[in-house]
Design a protein around this motif. Structure first.
Motif, short mmCIF file in Angstrom:
data_model
loop_
_atom_site.label_atom_id
_atom_site.label_comp_id
_atom_site.label_asym_id
_atom_site.label_seq_id
_atom_site.Cartn_x
_atom_site.Cartn_y
_atom_site.Cartn_z
N GLY A 90 0.81 -1.21 0.00
CA GLY A 90 0.00 0.00 0.00
C GLY A 90 0.84 1.26 0.00
O GLY A 90 0.54 2.22 -0.71
N PHE A 91 1.91 1.26 0.78
CA PHE A 91 2.82 2.40 0.84
C PHE A 91 3.48 2.65 -0.52
O PHE A 91 3.51 3.77 -1.03
CB PHE A 91 3.89 2.15 1.90
CG PHE A 91 4.99 3.18 1.93
CD1 PHE A 91 4.85 4.34 2.68
CD2 PHE A 91 6.16 3.00 1.20
CE1 PHE A 91 5.86 5.29 2.70
CE2 PHE A 91 7.17 3.94 1.21
CZ PHE A 91 7.02 5.10 1.97
N LEU A 92 4.00 1.59 -1.12
CA LEU A 92 4.67 1.73 -2.42
C LEU A 92 3.69 2.18 -3.50
O LEU A 92 4.03 3.01 -4.36
CB LEU A 92 5.32 0.40 -2.82
CG LEU A 92 6.52 -0.04 -1.97
CD1 LEU A 92 6.95 -1.44 -2.35
CD2 LEU A 92 7.68 0.95 -2.13
N ALA A 93 2.47 1.64 -3.46
CA ALA A 93 1.46 2.04 -4.45
C ALA A 93 1.13 3.52 -4.32
O ALA A 93 1.04 4.24 -5.32
CB ALA A 93 0.19 1.20 -4.26
N ALA A 94 0.97 4.00 -3.07
CA ALA A 94 0.65 5.40 -2.85
C ALA A 94 1.76 6.31 -3.37
O ALA A 94 1.49 7.33 -4.03
CB ALA A 94 0.40 5.66 -1.37
N GLU A 95 3.00 5.96 -3.09
CA GLU A 95 4.10 6.81 -3.53
C GLU A 95 4.29 6.76 -5.04
O GLU A 95 4.67 7.76 -5.66
CB GLU A 95 5.38 6.41 -2.80
CG GLU A 95 5.31 6.65 -1.30
CD GLU A 95 4.80 8.04 -0.95
OE1 GLU A 95 5.34 9.04 -1.50
OE2 GLU A 95 3.85 8.15 -0.16
N PHE A 96 4.03 5.61 -5.65
CA PHE A 96 4.08 5.54 -7.11
C PHE A 96 3.01 6.44 -7.72
O PHE A 96 3.27 7.18 -8.68
CB PHE A 96 3.90 4.10 -7.60
CG PHE A 96 3.82 3.99 -9.09
CD1 PHE A 96 4.95 4.08 -9.87
CD2 PHE A 96 2.59 3.80 -9.72
CE1 PHE A 96 4.89 3.99 -11.25
CE2 PHE A 96 2.51 3.72 -11.10
CZ PHE A 96 3.66 3.81 -11.87
N LEU A 97 1.80 6.38 -7.18
CA LEU A 97 0.71 7.22 -7.71
C LEU A 97 1.01 8.70 -7.50
O LEU A 97 0.69 9.53 -8.35
CB LEU A 97 -0.61 6.85 -7.04
CG LEU A 97 -1.14 5.45 -7.38
CD1 LEU A 97 -2.40 5.15 -6.58
CD2 LEU A 97 -1.40 5.30 -8.88
N ARG A 98 1.64 9.03 -6.39
CA ARG A 98 2.05 10.43 -6.16
C ARG A 98 3.03 10.87 -7.24
O ARG A 98 2.94 12.00 -7.75
CB ARG A 98 2.66 10.58 -4.78
CG ARG A 98 2.60 12.02 -4.25
CD ARG A 98 3.40 12.16 -2.97
NE ARG A 98 3.04 11.21 -1.95
CZ ARG A 98 2.05 11.40 -1.07
NH1 ARG A 98 1.31 12.48 -1.14
NH2 ARG A 98 1.79 10.50 -0.13
N LEU A 99 3.97 9.98 -7.60
CA LEU A 99 4.92 10.28 -8.68
C LEU A 99 4.19 10.50 -9.99
O LEU A 99 4.50 11.43 -10.75
CB LEU A 99 5.92 9.13 -8.82
CG LEU A 99 6.89 9.22 -10.00
CD1 LEU A 99 7.85 10.38 -9.81
CD2 LEU A 99 7.66 7.91 -10.17
N VAL A 100 3.21 9.65 -10.28
CA VAL A 100 2.43 9.79 -11.52
C VAL A 100 1.73 11.14 -11.55
O VAL A 100 1.74 11.85 -12.56
CB VAL A 100 1.40 8.64 -11.64
CG1 VAL A 100 0.47 8.88 -12.83
CG2 VAL A 100 2.12 7.30 -11.79
N TRP A 101 1.11 11.51 -10.42
CA TRP A 101 0.39 12.78 -10.36
C TRP A 101 1.34 13.97 -10.57
O TRP A 101 1.03 14.91 -11.30
CB TRP A 101 -0.31 12.90 -9.00
CG TRP A 101 -0.95 14.23 -8.76
CD1 TRP A 101 -0.51 15.21 -7.90
CD2 TRP A 101 -2.16 14.74 -9.35
NE1 TRP A 101 -1.36 16.29 -7.92
CE2 TRP A 101 -2.38 16.02 -8.80
CE3 TRP A 101 -3.05 14.23 -10.28
CZ2 TRP A 101 -3.48 16.80 -9.16
CZ3 TRP A 101 -4.15 15.01 -10.64
CH2 TRP A 101 -4.36 16.27 -10.09
N LEU A 102 2.50 13.91 -9.94
CA LEU A 102 3.43 15.04 -10.00
C LEU A 102 4.13 15.16 -11.34
O LEU A 102 4.58 16.25 -11.71
CB LEU A 102 4.48 14.91 -8.88
CG LEU A 102 3.95 15.06 -7.45
CD1 LEU A 102 5.04 14.75 -6.44
CD2 LEU A 102 3.39 16.47 -7.22
N THR A 103 4.24 14.08 -12.09
CA THR A 103 5.01 14.11 -13.35
C THR A 103 4.11 14.13 -14.59
O THR A 103 4.62 14.10 -15.70
CB THR A 103 5.97 12.91 -13.43
OG1 THR A 103 5.22 11.69 -13.35
CG2 THR A 103 7.01 12.96 -12.33
N ASN A 104 2.81 14.16 -14.40
CA ASN A 104 1.89 14.34 -15.52
C ASN A 104 1.31 15.75 -15.46
O ASN A 104 0.95 16.23 -14.38
CB ASN A 104 0.75 13.32 -15.47
CG ASN A 104 1.12 11.98 -16.06
OD1 ASN A 104 1.04 11.77 -17.26
ND2 ASN A 104 1.55 11.06 -15.19
#
Length: 238
Positions: free
Chosen positions: A19-33
């Motif tokens: 869950g932690f890794l998924a959240a941080e990956f999604l945060r990366l997606v949000w910040l880089t799109n």
């Protein structure tokens, strides 16, 4: 081996790590799109009507925690009690979204899956000023809106806001809900559609008509979202 893997996946520390890794990956997606909004003033349209019921399709849910852009956007999301739901719940909570655990399925398994208690909790959350987000389609029937969300709107008196979020780079899985894994470094869009109001005295025919309307609104929002980022929705992967 299958039993061992199942037990590992059920362990709390594995669920929290995933869950932690998924959240941080999604945060990366949000910040880089680079995200755009359609209509451009969608927040100005929605905020005066809060709290609202946010509706989206199964499999298109990963970016939805990021529709909360202000502290005043208090939100909770319905997540199933299934093992996979634990990963989603941990990720959502890390991203600042409250969770309501239960099923949106109003079929024979509704009581067993915690549907009744979840429905009551969603009504209470809306009464307390929380926006409530949930998938409109029931499990194993992708892109077919169920009556559950219409019942929630009738009971709570709150409007349904259909929307879709898409990114130009993604991987789509070949499963029942066409799960889309959004990827970093592209373009994204939040696509809204007209709200749906359910009268408190809506009869069965009215409920069915509004269910079909919600289904059409979500399909249109999803189609337009993928067109906006230059990717036909039937595309399978980046």
């Amino acid at each position: 081996m299958k039993r061992l893997l199942r037990n590992v996946l059920r362990s709390r520390w594995v669920q929290r790590a995933v869950g932690f890794l998924a959240a941080e990956f999604l945060r990366l997606v949000w910040l880089t799109n680079k995200f755009s909004f359609d209509p451009p003033g969608v927040y100005e349209l929605v905020e005066p009507q809060q709290p609202v019921i946010l509706a989206f399709w199964h499999g298109q849910h990963f970016m939805t925690p990021f529709i909360k852009t202000k502290e005043s956007h208090r939100g909770k999301v319905l997540i199933s009690r299934h093992r996979d739901g634990e990963f989603n719940a941990i990720a959502a909570e890390r991203l600042g979204i409250g969770t309501i655990r239960g099923s949106g399925d109003h079929g024979s398994a509704f009581h067993r899956k915690g549907g009744v208690s979840a429905f009551k909790e969603m009504v209470r959350a809306l009464a307390d000023g929380y926006n409530v987000a949930l998938t409109a389609d029931v499990p194993k029937r992708s892109r077919v809106a169920g009556l559950g969300i219409i019942m929630l709107a009738r009971e709570s008196g709150r409007p349904i806001m259909p929307f879709a979020m898409a990114t130009s780079r993604f991987i789509r899985l070949d499963n029942w809900d066409r799960t889309t894994i959004n990827l970093p470094f592209g373009r994204g869009v939040l696509m809204g559609n007209e709200p749906i109001l359910v009268p408190p005295d809506a009869d069965a025919e009215t409920m069915e008509n509004l269910r079909a309307q919600l289904e059409a609104h979500l399909n249109e929002a999803t189609r337009r979202a993928y067109a906006k980022v230059g990717r036909p929705e039937e595309a399978g992967h980046d």
